[in-house]
Design a protein around this motif. Structure first.
Motif, PDB file in Angstrom:
ATOM      1  N   ASN A  29      13.034  -1.148   1.360  1.00  0.00           N
ATOM      2  CA  ASN A  29      12.897  -2.598   1.332  1.00  0.00           C
ATOM      3  C   ASN A  29      11.829  -3.023   2.335  1.00  0.00           C
ATOM      4  OD1 ASN A  29      13.157  -5.362   1.339  1.00  0.00           O
ATOM      5  ND2 ASN A  29      15.387  -5.361   1.465  1.00  0.00           N
ATOM      6  N   GLY A  30      10.735  -3.595   1.825  1.00  0.00           N
ATOM      7  CA  GLY A  30       9.635  -3.987   2.688  1.00  0.00           C
ATOM      8  C   GLY A  30       9.960  -5.101   3.658  1.00  0.00           C
ATOM      9  N   ALA A  31      11.046  -5.849   3.409  1.00  0.00           N
ATOM     10  CA  ALA A  31      11.420  -6.925   4.327  1.00  0.00           C
ATOM     11  C   ALA A  31      11.714  -6.383   5.729  1.00  0.00           C
ATOM     12  CB  ALA A  31      12.631  -7.681   3.791  1.00  0.00           C
ATOM     13  N   GLY A  32      12.243  -5.183   5.820  1.00  0.00           N
ATOM     14  CA  GLY A  32      12.494  -4.584   7.123  1.00  0.00           C
ATOM     15  C   GLY A  32      11.203  -4.339   7.877  1.00  0.00           C
ATOM     16  N   LEU A  33      10.177  -3.898   7.176  1.00  0.00           N
ATOM     17  CA  LEU A  33       8.876  -3.672   7.806  1.00  0.00           C
ATOM     18  C   LEU A  33       8.279  -4.987   8.288  1.00  0.00           C
ATOM     19  CD1 LEU A  33       6.807  -1.433   8.421  1.00  0.00           C
ATOM     20  CD2 LEU A  33       5.719  -1.980   6.238  1.00  0.00           C
ATOM     21  N   GLY A  61      -2.073 -11.893  -1.619  1.00  0.00           N
ATOM     22  CA  GLY A  61      -1.787 -11.419  -0.270  1.00  0.00           C
ATOM     23  C   GLY A  61      -3.047 -11.058   0.497  1.00  0.00           C
ATOM     24  N   TRP A  62      -3.995 -10.422  -0.173  1.00  0.00           N
ATOM     25  CA  TRP A  62      -5.254 -10.056   0.487  1.00  0.00           C
ATOM     26  C   TRP A  62      -6.091 -11.290   0.784  1.00  0.00           C
ATOM     27  CZ3 TRP A  62      -5.264  -5.634   2.694  1.00  0.00           C
ATOM     28  CH2 TRP A  62      -4.600  -4.555   2.127  1.00  0.00           C
ATOM     29  N   ILE A  63      -6.093 -12.251  -0.117  1.00  0.00           N
ATOM     30  CA  ILE A  63      -6.843 -13.489   0.114  1.00  0.00           C
ATOM     31  C   ILE A  63      -6.287 -14.232   1.323  1.00  0.00           C
ATOM     32  CG2 ILE A  63      -7.385 -15.760  -0.854  1.00  0.00           C
ATOM     33  CD1 ILE A  63      -7.373 -14.421  -3.635  1.00  0.00           C
ATOM     34  N   LEU A  71      13.829 -13.544   7.350  1.00  0.00           N
ATOM     35  CA  LEU A  71      13.468 -12.141   7.109  1.00  0.00           C
ATOM     36  C   LEU A  71      14.702 -11.236   7.125  1.00  0.00           C
ATOM     37  CD1 LEU A  71      10.241 -11.889   9.298  1.00  0.00           C
ATOM     38  CD2 LEU A  71      10.397 -12.229   6.825  1.00  0.00           C
ATOM     39  N   ILE A  72      15.634 -11.529   8.012  1.00  0.00           N
ATOM     40  CA  ILE A  72      16.858 -10.725   8.065  1.00  0.00           C
ATOM     41  C   ILE A  72      17.641 -10.870   6.770  1.00  0.00           C
ATOM     42  CG2 ILE A  72      19.097 -10.530   9.204  1.00  0.00           C
ATOM     43  CD1 ILE A  72      17.651 -11.223  11.838  1.00  0.00           C
ATOM     44  N   THR A  73      17.746 -12.090   6.264  1.00  0.00           N
ATOM     45  CA  THR A  73      18.427 -12.304   4.992  1.00  0.00           C
ATOM     46  C   THR A  73      17.729 -11.556   3.867  1.00  0.00           C
ATOM     47  OG1 THR A  73      19.268 -14.466   5.675  1.00  0.00           O
ATOM     48  CG2 THR A  73      19.105 -14.064   3.314  1.00  0.00           C
ATOM     49  N   ALA A  74      16.387 -11.507   3.912  1.00  0.00           N
ATOM     50  CA  ALA A  74      15.627 -10.807   2.872  1.00  0.00           C
ATOM     51  C   ALA A  74      15.917  -9.311   2.856  1.00  0.00           C
ATOM     52  CB  ALA A  74      14.131 -11.037   3.065  1.00  0.00           C
ATOM     53  N   MET A  75      16.424  -8.778   3.954  1.00  0.00           N
ATOM     54  CA  MET A  75      16.716  -7.351   4.036  1.00  0.00           C
ATOM     55  C   MET A  75      17.972  -6.976   3.260  1.00  0.00           C
ATOM     56  SD  MET A  75      15.808  -6.834   8.073  1.00  0.00           S
ATOM     57  CE  MET A  75      16.497  -5.187   8.216  1.00  0.00           C
ATOM     58  N   LYS A  76      18.717  -7.956   2.758  1.00  0.00           N
ATOM     59  CA  LYS A  76      19.957  -7.634   2.056  1.00  0.00           C
ATOM     60  C   LYS A  76      19.679  -7.056   0.677  1.00  0.00           C
ATOM     61  CE  LYS A  76      20.541 -12.132  -0.228  1.00  0.00           C
ATOM     62  NZ  LYS A  76      21.371 -13.341  -0.353  1.00  0.00           N
ATOM     63  N   ALA A  77      18.535  -7.361   0.097  1.00  0.00           N
ATOM     64  CA  ALA A  77      18.246  -6.962  -1.270  1.00  0.00           C
ATOM     65  C   ALA A  77      17.279  -5.775  -1.297  1.00  0.00           C
ATOM     66  CB  ALA A  77      17.632  -8.120  -2.054  1.00  0.00           C
ATOM     67  N   PRO A  78      17.668  -4.625  -1.829  1.00  0.00           N
ATOM     68  CA  PRO A  78      16.769  -3.490  -1.893  1.00  0.00           C
ATOM     69  C   PRO A  78      15.583  -3.758  -2.787  1.00  0.00           C
ATOM     70  CG  PRO A  78      18.702  -3.060  -3.224  1.00  0.00           C
ATOM     71  CD  PRO A  78      18.961  -4.337  -2.480  1.00  0.00           C
ATOM     72  N   SER A  79      14.446  -3.202  -2.412  1.00  0.00           N
ATOM     73  CA  SER A  79      13.224  -3.384  -3.176  1.00  0.00           C
ATOM     74  C   SER A  79      13.071  -2.240  -4.169  1.00  0.00           C
ATOM     75  CB  SER A  79      12.023  -3.436  -2.234  1.00  0.00           C
ATOM     76  OG  SER A  79      10.823  -3.623  -2.945  1.00  0.00           O
ATOM     77  N   ARG A  80      12.054  -2.357  -5.013  1.00  0.00           N
ATOM     78  CA  ARG A  80      11.742  -1.283  -5.959  1.00  0.00           C
ATOM     79  C   ARG A  80      10.331  -0.810  -5.733  1.00  0.00           C
ATOM     80  NH1 ARG A  80      10.797  -2.675 -10.606  1.00  0.00           N
ATOM     81  NH2 ARG A  80      10.764  -4.951 -10.452  1.00  0.00           N
ATOM     82  N   LEU A 131       0.824  -1.213   0.000  1.00  0.00           N
ATOM     83  CA  LEU A 131       0.000   0.000   0.000  1.00  0.00           C
ATOM     84  C   LEU A 131       0.858   1.264   0.000  1.00  0.00           C
ATOM     85  CD1 LEU A 131      -2.811  -1.043   2.517  1.00  0.00           C
ATOM     86  CD2 LEU A 131      -3.066  -0.667   0.052  1.00  0.00           C
ATOM     87  N   LEU A 132       2.073   1.135   0.506  1.00  0.00           N
ATOM     88  CA  LEU A 132       2.994   2.269   0.509  1.00  0.00           C
ATOM     89  C   LEU A 132       3.855   2.318  -0.757  1.00  0.00           C
ATOM     90  CD1 LEU A 132       4.144   2.282   4.256  1.00  0.00           C
ATOM     91  CD2 LEU A 132       2.494   3.800   3.141  1.00  0.00           C
ATOM     92  N   GLY A 133       3.500   1.512  -1.739  1.00  0.00           N
ATOM     93  CA  GLY A 133       4.135   1.604  -3.041  1.00  0.00           C
ATOM     94  C   GLY A 133       5.318   0.699  -3.271  1.00  0.00           C
ATOM     95  N   ARG A 134       5.592  -0.236  -2.355  1.00  0.00           N
ATOM     96  CA  ARG A 134       6.703  -1.166  -2.552  1.00  0.00           C
ATOM     97  C   ARG A 134       6.198  -2.481  -3.128  1.00  0.00           C
ATOM     98  NH1 ARG A 134       7.129   3.433   0.587  1.00  0.00           N
ATOM     99  NH2 ARG A 134       9.299   3.790   1.244  1.00  0.00           N
ATOM    100  N   GLU A 135       7.124  -3.245  -3.672  1.00  0.00           N
ATOM    101  CA  GLU A 135       6.779  -4.593  -4.087  1.00  0.00           C
ATOM    102  C   GLU A 135       6.486  -5.449  -2.862  1.00  0.00           C
ATOM    103  OE1 GLU A 135       9.999  -6.077  -6.395  1.00  0.00           O
ATOM    104  OE2 GLU A 135       9.265  -5.196  -8.265  1.00  0.00           O
ATOM    105  N   SER A 136       5.699  -6.485  -3.055  1.00  0.00           N
ATOM    106  CA  SER A 136       5.407  -7.400  -1.956  1.00  0.00           C
ATOM    107  C   SER A 136       6.706  -8.049  -1.488  1.00  0.00           C
ATOM    108  CB  SER A 136       4.426  -8.474  -2.423  1.00  0.00           C
ATOM    109  OG  SER A 136       4.374  -9.529  -1.482  1.00  0.00           O
TER     110      SER A 136
END
Length: 429
Positions: free
Chosen positions: A380-384, A193-195, A418-427, A179-184
């Motif tokens: 990066n949404g992984a941080g959230l 995701g909503w389902i 989740l911590i590992t997922a934070m290594k890659a920046p999102s778009r 909703l804040l404009g990042r990729e899932s």
């Protein structure tokens, strides 16, 4: 030779391994299978993953150092302050160091594949449990004619309540990120995701676990506040989230009769001098008739009051372990067999003292702040997702004695992913 087909095959295998391990983790009687899966994963990592180690996340460095300090304190405390040094050391190994090792394995395994693929594997495994729960209740409803709230396919409903809270936290953060404009960040796309979020709400309503409902409401409220504070004008999303909160709360209050006498039971549990909480003897029940007492709330509050009193007597704790409350009860009343106070925070404080609880809470808060900072700085949404996940588990640990065992192990495993997922920046989308 690392061909695209070989890379795809490797990613599929690691995603399958992650999903199976998450799915197996909470099922009773599967410890041997879980350990076998972990062993297979470690061997595979040593064989093929030595060149792809988990990245260091700068924002998490303060939380990591506090976690190191907490681990050192638990070890030092077991030697200097524990009433049973060998027992405390054994529990610190099995219920703390092992869980940190599991978290490290999760982080290392997730580093072998794309972050979204790893996150999606976790969600699929947790969602499978929700479908299992709802399917089990649906089958019972077909046979009995009424929906069997609280019925579970295995173990008690507190097991499934923890899984619901895990899934809801992951999905709520993922939806906020989109909703804040990042990729899932969990690779769920727009509609799935909503389902799945709706599925987790349905599972919460059908399970009727008050503590899970309270955790989910806190997570949903946090999502609403975040949306309204960060993205001005996101009122439609906020209203939708409020509607979801209303649905969860209304359903819980309507179908769970225990809420009706909750306030009275809390007041009695906190102030009554009756020993009913200890003996379960109807002759010592603090109300007349005893059947009118909402026992779940009464017992929890009475146990919490006793734990707080004993922490006052032992501010440095009596030795690490999930059964610290039980050991304190045995020392005071001579009755063995007790375990948790049903509050992980109080168990932790009674085990390793107020300094240990303070370090635990500081580490968790720093991890949440790090996740938020990473989300804002690195886009990066992984941080959230990490921030929501840690916050949900921290609050659940206040309400239940869940800072131990398979729950802590699964929490650590998912945190590593989740911590590992934070290594890659999102778009931005």
């Amino acid at each position: 030779m690392n061909t695209p087909m070989a890379s795809s095959y490797k990613e599929m295998l690691w995603a399958f391994w992650l999903a199976v391990l998450v799915f197996v983790f909470p099922i009773p009687g599967t410890i041997a299978l879980r350990n076998l899966l972990l062993l297979v994963g470690v061997i595979a990592l040593l064989w093929t993953g030595r060149d792809n180690l988990p990245a260091r996340i700068a924002e998490l460095r303060p939380a990591a150092w506090v976690l190191v300090a907490l681990t050192a304190w638990i070890t030092l405390h077991s030697v200097l302050f524990a009433t049973d040094t060998s027992g405390a050391m054994d529990q610190s190994r099995s219920n703390w160091l092992n869980q940190i090792l599991i978290a490290a394995i999760g982080a290392w395994a997730a580093s072998q594949i794309r972050p979204a693929t790893a996150g999606r594997a976790v969600v699929i495994a947790l969602a499978a449990h929700m479908l299992w729960l709802l399917g089990h209740q649906a089958m019972l409803a077909l046979d009995g004619g009424a929906w069997p709230f609280k019925a579970t396919p295995f173990a008690g409903y507190d097991y499934h309540g923890m899984l619901i809270s895990f899934l809801f936290a992951l999905l709520a953060a993922d939806r906020v990120a989109t909703l804040l404009g990042r990729e899932s960040p969990l690779g769920l796309g727009r509609h799935p995701g909503w389902i799945l979020l709706g599925l987790s709400i349905a599972a919460d309503i059908s399970l009727q676990s008050r503590n899970s409902t309270l955790v989910d409401l806190l997570i949903a409220a946090s999502a609403v506040l975040l949306l309204l504070s960060v993205r001005k004008g996101s009122y439609r999303s906020g209203i939708a989230a409020l509607c979801a909160m209303a649905a969860i709360g209304t359903a819980s209050f309507s179908f769970d009769s225990r809420w009706q006498d909750f306030r009275e039971a809390v007041a009695i549990g906190w102030s009554s001098q009756s020993m009913y909480w200890l003996t379960n003897d109807p002759a010592q029940c603090p109300t007349e008739p005893c059947i009118a007492l909402e026992k779940s709330a009464y017992f929890r509050i009475a146990w919490a009051r006793q734990a707080i009193d004993m922490i006052g007597e032992h501010p440095l704790g009596i030795g690490f372990g999930h059964d610290s409350f039980g050991r304190a009860i045995e020392a005071r009343h001579g009755i063995a067999g007790w375990g948790s106070s049903h509050s992980g925070w109080l168990d932790f404080a009674l085990g390793v003292g107020l300094p240990g609880l303070a370090l635990l809470l500081v580490a968790a808060v720093l991890a949440m702040c790090a996740g938020w900072q990473h989300f804002r700085r690195q886009d990066n949404g992984a941080g959230l997702v990490l921030a929501f996940f840690v916050g949900g588990y921290l609050f659940r640990g206040l309400l239940d004695g869940h800072l131990t065992g398979w729950r802590l192990g699964l929490f650590g495993f998912i945190c590593g992913i989740l911590i590992t997922a934070m290594k890659a920046p999102s778009r931005r989308t």
